[in-house]
Design an enzyme around this catalytic site. Sequence first.
Site, short mmCIF file in Angstrom:
data_model
loop_
_atom_site.label_atom_id
_atom_site.label_comp_id
_atom_site.label_asym_id
_atom_site.label_seq_id
_atom_site.Cartn_x
_atom_site.Cartn_y
_atom_site.Cartn_z
N GLU A 61 0.82 -1.21 0.00
CA GLU A 61 0.00 0.00 0.00
C GLU A 61 0.86 1.26 0.00
OE1 GLU A 61 -0.52 -2.62 1.96
OE2 GLU A 61 -2.39 -3.38 1.10
N HIS A 88 -11.77 -6.04 7.90
CA HIS A 88 -12.45 -5.82 6.62
C HIS A 88 -13.70 -4.97 6.83
CE1 HIS A 88 -10.04 -9.45 5.89
NE2 HIS A 88 -9.97 -9.03 4.63
#
Lengths: 325, 396
Positions: A60, A130
């Site tokens: 990321e 999540h």
Amino acid sequence: MAKMNLLQAVNHALQTAMEADEKVLVFGEDVGHFGGVFRATSHLQEKFGKTRCFNTPLTEQGIVGFANGLASQGHKPVAEIQFADYIYPAFDQIVNETAKARYRSGGQFECGNLTIRAPYGGGIAGGHYHSQSPESFFTHVPGIRVVIPRGPYQAKGLLLSAINSPDPVIFFEPKRLYRAAVGEVPEESYQLPLGIAEVLREGTDISLVAWGAQVEVIVKAADMAAEKGISCEVIDLQSLLPWDLETVATSVTKTGRLLINHEAPVTSGFGAEIAASIQQECFLSLEAPISRVCGLDTPFPLAHEKLYMPDHLKTFDAIVACVNY
Amino acid sequence: MQDNRQPAAPLLTHKVEPISNGLHAIPMLAMLDPQGKPYEQAELPELSQDKAIKIHHAMVFTRLLDERMIAAQRQGRVSFYLACTGEEGAIVASAAATESLDMIMSQYREQGALVWRGYTPRQFMDQLFSNHLDPNKGRQMPIHYGDKALNFMTISSPLATQIPQAAGYAYGQKLSGQAAITLCYFGEGAASEGDFHAGLNMAAVLKCPAIFLCRNNGYAISTPAEEQFVGDGIASRGIGYGIKTLRVDGNDAMAMYAATLKAREIAIAESCPILIEAMTYRLAAHSTSDDPSGYRSQKEEQIWRERDPVLRWQYYLQQCGWFDQDAHHQWQSEMKNTLLQAMKDAEIVPVAPVSSMIEDVYHTPPWHLQRQLTQLQQHLERHPDAYDLRCLGEGE
């Protein structure tokens, strides 16, 4: 007009932007041939080739760092972070680089053309890795915009605005609505203004403010309240940084009451900023303390997800308490 | 590209023998010996007399600037300074191998590259004194230079952030059809940051024409390289990422020039990144806030002083008959005067006006910043004597 779900609207926005400007590039983990784990980038590689829509290594900080470089070079990167829960390795690149590139160089260099997309929020049984709603971290960073759509029409219009904005935008997408929210979306290009809230429903007794997936929750609570004779004004904030204080303050001046709903933990959530600003702007108009219906100050749970959520019932109860204060 | 989970037969082993570091020692490219004499087998790159002298001037000017500003910091004229003494060869010679279209992204110790690109003494001073002529509008600490016209990306303090950015910038250059590269400098300490690994891998996988140039100068502030990593320097990592790699004597400007020239050629022709590890030494303190006597010996420093890259280049020029002692002394004394005058001129220039505080945060200042500026201005009007009024003017 075409019937699209939120995911299709995002995909359509990306396709529209890539057709309009060859400088627009779309990349991230699995976004290439596979089309992303949610399929938001489906068929973009087929249509625009591997140099404009591509997979990146699983990093990321690398994705956002790379995007910063591309943006400062003159391209319009749309970088995907697969889940907002995984944006933290990129935090330094966003906070110290994306957000400050223009300021620190006196306007010589900037990352204004950058858009970072990330699915956020609960409701998909994703547990605490999540399901997070990390928007408030980014609302504390001068130099970036934070935008969250509530449905397909907003997703396409706001995403196109984000891509064309001269400021970097973090675009959080409510993933539990990806397929659940369906609506009419123009097939042509259109943009919705950033920094502007939308009043969905006018009312007189209390103002309800939310964004993203929680907008449908406050609408549902407003319906329940209406049956009890309580008139709610419903506001979708849409942009959290900069945010539309004027629309919210005008509403609260009229209704005298404010309820803020967000999925993120209550402490230091963006609701705190709204509450502080509104008590400053509307102190003499307030009939009751500002109410916050938010996530608990715990990591996002799995088995107790439904209990954690600031749902319509919690919201309805808070509306009643606020009106009867 | 290789998938070694199912290796071909010759790669199989049936003994449990961990592979250890240093199986293949990475050689160091050297072209000039410490006396500036070319090694017999060295194939020197083509280099004109003019360019060789220009490289020398840029190195010497960098050292003069550093000496001048360290003194100025001691005098309390600037808050902070950071010198690149001892590393001028690695920096100036590599920059000299770039073209003006190439982007330079530096860490913070590469003022020599900016000197090479033509940044003037006055431009240095305007930034160092944070005045309103500084293109950064006085927003960053001294030495955080940046110049769009010279394709020199504005420096940011966080380490290694420029490395994945360089990958992205180079990818953009490639897509734009430019025969240009991005030259990205960083130290061996910064190579411990995640962004180093992220950036090199991104650049390798996405075939970005970037040169990653590590100045392995032995120290990250006080931490010596041997406490920074155990492997064979930074070069071995490039090989791990599938990146063509060169290790170079960083105090040998000729080797640095040749290596960077070749790296640039490969990066453009093959559309790929290259890693260069320049083996050098930070003769200076980390910054004016640092005192190296607490972590290294004078004896060690002396060894490296004898490998001075500027002197080595001067010896080389002398052997070519390109060094005029008198002319050089005259040029040097002119430069000292120019620097002193530029400093005197820059330090009296006012800082940027208060209204500039909310500029460049966003493309256009949003409502909340405008409101905050108004509140600040009203506060200043109520307390006109409480703050330095230099900032209330509209500049010069």
